[in-house]
Scaffold this motif. Sequence first.
Motif, PDB file in Angstrom:
ATOM      1  N   ASP A  34       0.832  -1.204   0.000  1.00  0.00           N
ATOM      2  CA  ASP A  34       0.000   0.000   0.000  1.00  0.00           C
ATOM      3  C   ASP A  34       0.868   1.255   0.000  1.00  0.00           C
ATOM      4  N   PHE A  35       1.944   1.236   0.773  1.00  0.00           N
ATOM      5  CA  PHE A  35       2.861   2.380   0.801  1.00  0.00           C
ATOM      6  C   PHE A  35       3.565   2.535  -0.543  1.00  0.00           C
ATOM      7  N   ARG A  36       3.976   1.428  -1.137  1.00  0.00           N
ATOM      8  CA  ARG A  36       4.653   1.451  -2.434  1.00  0.00           C
ATOM      9  C   ARG A  36       3.712   2.003  -3.507  1.00  0.00           C
ATOM     10  N   THR A  37       2.462   1.575  -3.472  1.00  0.00           N
ATOM     11  CA  THR A  37       1.476   2.039  -4.444  1.00  0.00           C
ATOM     12  C   THR A  37       1.212   3.530  -4.277  1.00  0.00           C
ATOM     13  N   TRP A  38       1.053   3.971  -3.047  1.00  0.00           N
ATOM     14  CA  TRP A  38       0.810   5.391  -2.809  1.00  0.00           C
ATOM     15  C   TRP A  38       2.001   6.227  -3.271  1.00  0.00           C
ATOM     16  N   HIS A  39       3.209   5.793  -2.920  1.00  0.00           N
ATOM     17  CA  HIS A  39       4.408   6.534  -3.311  1.00  0.00           C
ATOM     18  C   HIS A  39       4.518   6.612  -4.835  1.00  0.00           C
ATOM     19  N   ALA A  40       4.252   5.512  -5.534  1.00  0.00           N
ATOM     20  CA  ALA A  40       4.306   5.510  -6.996  1.00  0.00           C
ATOM     21  C   ALA A  40       3.273   6.463  -7.581  1.00  0.00           C
ATOM     22  N   THR A  41       2.096   6.484  -7.003  1.00  0.00           N
ATOM     23  CA  THR A  41       1.035   7.360  -7.492  1.00  0.00           C
ATOM     24  C   THR A  41       1.409   8.827  -7.303  1.00  0.00           C
ATOM     25  N   VAL A  42       1.969   9.157  -6.153  1.00  0.00           N
ATOM     26  CA  VAL A  42       2.389  10.540  -5.888  1.00  0.00           C
ATOM     27  C   VAL A  42       3.503  10.944  -6.855  1.00  0.00           C
ATOM     28  N   LEU A  43       4.488  10.085  -7.023  1.00  0.00           N
ATOM     29  CA  LEU A  43       5.581  10.400  -7.948  1.00  0.00           C
ATOM     30  C   LEU A  43       5.072  10.586  -9.377  1.00  0.00           C
ATOM     31  N   ALA A  44       4.135   9.751  -9.804  1.00  0.00           N
ATOM     32  CA  ALA A  44       3.571   9.890 -11.151  1.00  0.00           C
ATOM     33  C   ALA A  44       2.799  11.194 -11.289  1.00  0.00           C
ATOM     34  N   ALA A  45       2.049  11.562 -10.262  1.00  0.00           N
ATOM     35  CA  ALA A  45       1.297  12.817 -10.304  1.00  0.00           C
ATOM     36  C   ALA A  45       2.240  14.012 -10.415  1.00  0.00           C
ATOM     37  N   VAL A  46       3.346  13.960  -9.712  1.00  0.00           N
ATOM     38  CA  VAL A  46       4.344  15.035  -9.804  1.00  0.00           C
ATOM     39  C   VAL A  46       4.963  15.050 -11.204  1.00  0.00           C
ATOM     40  N   ALA A  47       5.310  13.879 -11.716  1.00  0.00           N
ATOM     41  CA  ALA A  47       5.979  13.794 -13.012  1.00  0.00           C
ATOM     42  C   ALA A  47       5.122  14.367 -14.138  1.00  0.00           C
ATOM     43  N   VAL A  48       3.821  14.092 -14.141  1.00  0.00           N
ATOM     44  CA  VAL A  48       2.993  14.655 -15.218  1.00  0.00           C
ATOM     45  C   VAL A  48       2.661  16.118 -14.952  1.00  0.00           C
ATOM     46  N   ALA A  49       2.626  16.519 -13.706  1.00  0.00           N
ATOM     47  CA  ALA A  49       2.300  17.918 -13.390  1.00  0.00           C
ATOM     48  C   ALA A  49       3.405  18.877 -13.822  1.00  0.00           C
ATOM     49  N   VAL A  50       4.645  18.462 -13.717  1.00  0.00           N
ATOM     50  CA  VAL A  50       5.733  19.380 -14.055  1.00  0.00           C
ATOM     51  C   VAL A  50       5.843  19.625 -15.548  1.00  0.00           C
ATOM     52  N   THR A  51       5.175  18.818 -16.357  1.00  0.00           N
ATOM     53  CA  THR A  51       5.209  19.005 -17.802  1.00  0.00           C
ATOM     54  C   THR A  51       3.814  19.231 -18.366  1.00  0.00           C
ATOM     55  N   ALA A  52       2.880  19.588 -17.533  1.00  0.00           N
ATOM     56  CA  ALA A  52       1.477  19.687 -17.950  1.00  0.00           C
ATOM     57  C   ALA A  52       1.271  20.677 -19.090  1.00  0.00           C
ATOM     58  N   GLU A  53       1.901  21.830 -19.049  1.00  0.00           N
ATOM     59  CA  GLU A  53       1.687  22.830 -20.102  1.00  0.00           C
ATOM     60  C   GLU A  53       2.168  22.315 -21.458  1.00  0.00           C
ATOM     61  N   ALA A  54       3.356  21.769 -21.497  1.00  0.00           N
ATOM     62  CA  ALA A  54       3.902  21.267 -22.760  1.00  0.00           C
ATOM     63  C   ALA A  54       3.112  20.067 -23.257  1.00  0.00           C
ATOM     64  N   ALA A  55       2.593  19.284 -22.353  1.00  0.00           N
ATOM     65  CA  ALA A  55       1.922  18.050 -22.743  1.00  0.00           C
ATOM     66  C   ALA A  55       0.512  18.274 -23.271  1.00  0.00           C
ATOM     67  N   ARG A  56      -0.051  19.449 -23.080  1.00  0.00           N
ATOM     68  CA  ARG A  56      -1.411  19.697 -23.547  1.00  0.00           C
ATOM     69  C   ARG A  56      -1.504  19.877 -25.052  1.00  0.00           C
ATOM     70  N   ALA A  57      -0.377  20.057 -25.701  1.00  0.00           N
ATOM     71  CA  ALA A  57      -0.388  20.401 -27.124  1.00  0.00           C
ATOM     72  C   ALA A  57      -1.049  19.331 -27.992  1.00  0.00           C
ATOM     73  N   THR A  58      -0.637  18.097 -27.874  1.00  0.00           N
ATOM     74  CA  THR A  58      -1.171  17.053 -28.741  1.00  0.00           C
ATOM     75  C   THR A  58      -1.350  15.758 -27.956  1.00  0.00           C
ATOM     76  N   PRO A  59      -2.195  14.872 -28.462  1.00  0.00           N
ATOM     77  CA  PRO A  59      -2.320  13.556 -27.809  1.00  0.00           C
ATOM     78  C   PRO A  59      -0.989  12.796 -27.780  1.00  0.00           C
ATOM     79  N   ALA A  60      -0.206  12.917 -28.839  1.00  0.00           N
ATOM     80  CA  ALA A  60       1.085  12.224 -28.891  1.00  0.00           C
ATOM     81  C   ALA A  60       2.025  12.743 -27.804  1.00  0.00           C
ATOM     82  N   SER A  61       2.037  14.049 -27.576  1.00  0.00           N
ATOM     83  CA  SER A  61       2.919  14.588 -26.535  1.00  0.00           C
ATOM     84  C   SER A  61       2.446  14.153 -25.154  1.00  0.00           C
ATOM     85  N   ARG A  62       1.143  14.052 -24.960  1.00  0.00           N
ATOM     86  CA  ARG A  62       0.639  13.558 -23.675  1.00  0.00           C
ATOM     87  C   ARG A  62       1.044  12.104 -23.461  1.00  0.00           C
TER      88      ARG A  62
END
Length: 135
Positions: A34-62
């Motif tokens: 459960d801790f491993r899953t939560w930590h992975a989820t938090v890290l993934a949320a951070v990883a996509v958030a830091v590139t959110a503006e650039a990633a909105r351009a196209t489905p391929a970039s997302r």
Amino acid sequence: MLAFWEGRAWDDLRGDDLNEALRRLSGTEITARDFRTWHATVLAAVAVAVTAEAARATPASRRRQVARAVREVSHCLGSTPAGCRASYIDPRVFELFEQGRTIAPTLTRLDEHGAFGRPATQGAVEAAVLDLLTG
């Protein structure tokens, strides 16, 4: 296999022992996974958030940003990207990212909430991920 110092010698620590201690101490049916899953989820949320503006351009970039996030998280967990995505990262993080919803606003205010000696992925970031997933 993990080990811990018991008196004058190292003793093996097995997953079952750890999970039993977690259940006993928390009073809930929780495991180390459960801790491993939560930590992975938090890290993934951070990883996509830091590139959110650039990633909105196209489905391929997302898709590229999601793949990059999965690779980063799997590296942190010492897992394969496929196994990490299938078993540890909550898929809602990526579904919400596709909709343009991330924890980016919280990341811009980390200096307001940070405590010295505490990892940046705890506290306000975890609360933002929880809000993202339940809101």
